[in-house]
Design an enzyme around this catalytic site. Structure first.
Site, PDB file in Angstrom:
ATOM      1  N   GLU A  25       5.869  -5.948   2.064  1.00 31.64           N
ATOM      2  CA  GLU A  25       6.205  -4.608   1.956  1.00 31.64           C
ATOM      3  C   GLU A  25       5.863  -3.881   3.289  1.00 31.64           C
ATOM      4  O   GLU A  25       5.311  -4.496   4.346  1.00 31.64           O
ATOM      5  CB  GLU A  25       5.391  -3.879   0.787  1.00 31.64           C
ATOM      6  N   LYS A 158      -7.775  -1.732  -5.498  1.00 32.23           N
ATOM      7  CA  LYS A 158      -8.956  -1.180  -4.656  1.00 32.23           C
ATOM      8  C   LYS A 158     -10.059  -0.428  -5.548  1.00 32.23           C
ATOM      9  O   LYS A 158      -9.494   0.396  -6.658  1.00 32.23           O
ATOM     10  CB  LYS A 158      -8.614   0.091  -3.584  1.00 32.23           C
TER      11      LYS A 158
HETATM   12  N1  PSU Z   1      -3.155  -0.369  -1.558  1.00 34.18           N
HETATM   13  C1  PSU Z   1      -3.701  -0.564  -0.066  1.00 34.18           C
HETATM   14  N2  PSU Z   1      -2.677  -0.501   0.774  1.00 34.18           N
HETATM   15  C2  PSU Z   1      -1.670   0.143   0.703  1.00 34.18           C
HETATM   16  C3  PSU Z   1      -1.135   0.475  -0.666  1.00 34.18           C
HETATM   17  C4  PSU Z   1      -2.082   0.276  -1.525  1.00 34.18           C
HETATM   18  O1  PSU Z   1      -4.621  -1.196  -0.045  1.00 34.18           O
HETATM   19  O2  PSU Z   1      -1.003   0.386   1.869  1.00 34.18           O
HETATM   20  C5  PSU Z   1       0.271   1.114  -0.697  1.00 34.18           C
HETATM   21  C6  PSU Z   1       1.221   0.239  -1.358  1.00 34.18           C
HETATM   22  O3  PSU Z   1       2.173   0.025  -0.781  1.00 34.18           O
HETATM   23  C7  PSU Z   1       1.276   0.335  -2.744  1.00 34.18           C
HETATM   24  C8  PSU Z   1       1.209   2.036  -2.816  1.00 34.18           C
HETATM   25  O4  PSU Z   1       2.393   0.052  -3.331  1.00 34.18           O
HETATM   26  O5  PSU Z   1       0.170   2.177  -1.669  1.00 34.18           O
HETATM   27  C9  PSU Z   1       0.920   2.585  -4.007  1.00 34.18           C
HETATM   28  O6  PSU Z   1       0.746   3.940  -3.787  1.00 34.18           O
HETATM   29  P1  PSU Z   1       1.003   5.040  -5.138  1.00 34.18           P
HETATM   30  O7  PSU Z   1      -0.425   5.102  -5.727  1.00 34.18           O
HETATM   31  O8  PSU Z   1       1.189   6.248  -4.480  1.00 34.18           O
HETATM   32  O9  PSU Z   1       2.116   4.374  -5.970  1.00 34.18           O
END
Ligand code: PSU
Ligand code: MN
Length: 310
Positions: A25, A158
């Site tokens: 990603e 996390k």
């Molecule tokens: N968790 C991490 N690093 C990240 C992300 C999540 O440890 O960079 C990023 C990923 O791209 C994940 C996104 O898909 O955050 C999720 O964001 P949201 O909670 O806004 O969907």
């Protein structure tokens, strides 16, 4: 034949020859890791795959075109430009406007599967945020994995998220969650969380066999492969708990909402931990890329010896 995306020539060749490919990603690069380490990380993740004989497919939308596999200039752009964070719902808007965006797990999984790529490595999945019963803040990563056939290797989610609720949602969405060498769901920087899993595997070949069985059963969901960081690489749990509490407090005080929440927490935590959380984040992501490479190799082999007919 025209496709709504652009394959890099390496990915096009690997797809045509049924060679192993792993999707990566771009949001982790653009929004999840600080500059300039993010550029080095993007290059390194690709290199780990190449060294393992696997074709990297880093995914991002550049000037309206979803790119499946980036060239060197593309990797530089996701690391250095201020790109929008793009989930699945943003893809048609970026396309129609000719705009660029860094793809989340959801958007990357969607585009990878559209291109026929079945294995994806990331750091952590998005999930259900704490307080979601009031805010409804749940990542589209979960609902997308409920409808997208791809195996995602992550170090769990996390601890800034509500892990119990995240696992409940994955159950509701019928997404298998498989511990890689563990029966305990990992919590990103830490090897363990308080949550046990029903299933674990000890090898990449078992994951490929599950992918195959899932296809045969007409089950179009994704698979979460939960790959814990080795104990000696994990973050000190005491410091982890302290910094986490501070970060959640800071986000609440700053009134951060919506898709800004995850990047806010991540950068706050990197700063407040004096960079320690960043080293752990990079270690766990490298581990995930290595495991994904093995799964992709097994998957390509399985398709070679027993192609699925019908
Ligand atoms: N968790 C991490 N690093 C990240 C992300 C999540 O440890 O960079 C990023 C990923 O791209 C994940 C996104 O898909 O955050 C999720 O964001 P949201 O909670 O806004 O969907
Ligand atoms: Mn959200």
């Amino acid at each position: 034949m025209s496709t709504p995306f652009q394959l890099s020539s390496a990915v096009a060749t690997a797809l045509a020859e049924n060679r192993p490919i792993v999707a990566l990603e771009s949001t982790i690069i653009s929004h999840g890791l600080p500059r300039p380490r993010n550029f080095a990380a993007a290059v390194e993740f690709e290199q780990i795959l190449t060294d393992a004989g696997v074709t990297p497919a880093t995914i991002a939308v550049l000037d309206g075109v979803p790119q499946i596999g980036l060239d060197a200039a593309g990797v530089r752009r996701i690391a250095e430009e201020d790109l929008a964070k793009a989930s699945v719902r943003d893809l048609p808007i970026l396309s129609a406007r000719g705009a660029s965006g860094a793809t989340t797990v959801a958007a990357t999984a969607h585009l990878a599967a559209l291109a026929g790529i079945r294995v994806f490595a990331t750091g952590g999945l998005g999930g259900v945020h704490r307080g979601a019963s009031d805010t409804f803040d749940e990542s589209a990563d979960l609902s997308t994995l409920g409808v997208t056939p791809i195996a995602v290797v992550s170090a769990g989610v996390k601890s800034v998220l509500d892990i119990a609720a995240t696992l409940e949602r994955l159950e509701t969405l019928s997404v298998p969650v498989i511990g890689f060498g563990t029966r305990i769901f990992p919590s990103f920087w830490l090897r363990e969380s308080a949550h046990t899993l029903d299933w674990s595997v000890d090898s990449a070949a078992e994951v490929a066999a599950i992918m195959r069985a899932q296809d045969q059963l007409g089950h179009g969901q994704g698979i979460v492969v939960a790959n814990p960081i080795p104990l000696e690489q994990q973050w000190d749990p005491v410091e982890h708990d302290r910094v986490l509490a501070e970060a959640l407090d800071a986000a609440a005080k700053a009134g951060v909402r919506g898709k800004a929440v995850t990047p806010f927490l991540l950068s706050y935590i990197v700063e407040a931990s004096g960079g320690r959380s960043l080293e752990v984040n990079l270690d766990l992501a490298r581990n995930n890329v290595r495991v994904a490479a093995q799964i992709a190799i097994e998957w390509a082999q399985l398709r070679e010896v027993a192609p699925l007919h019908g």
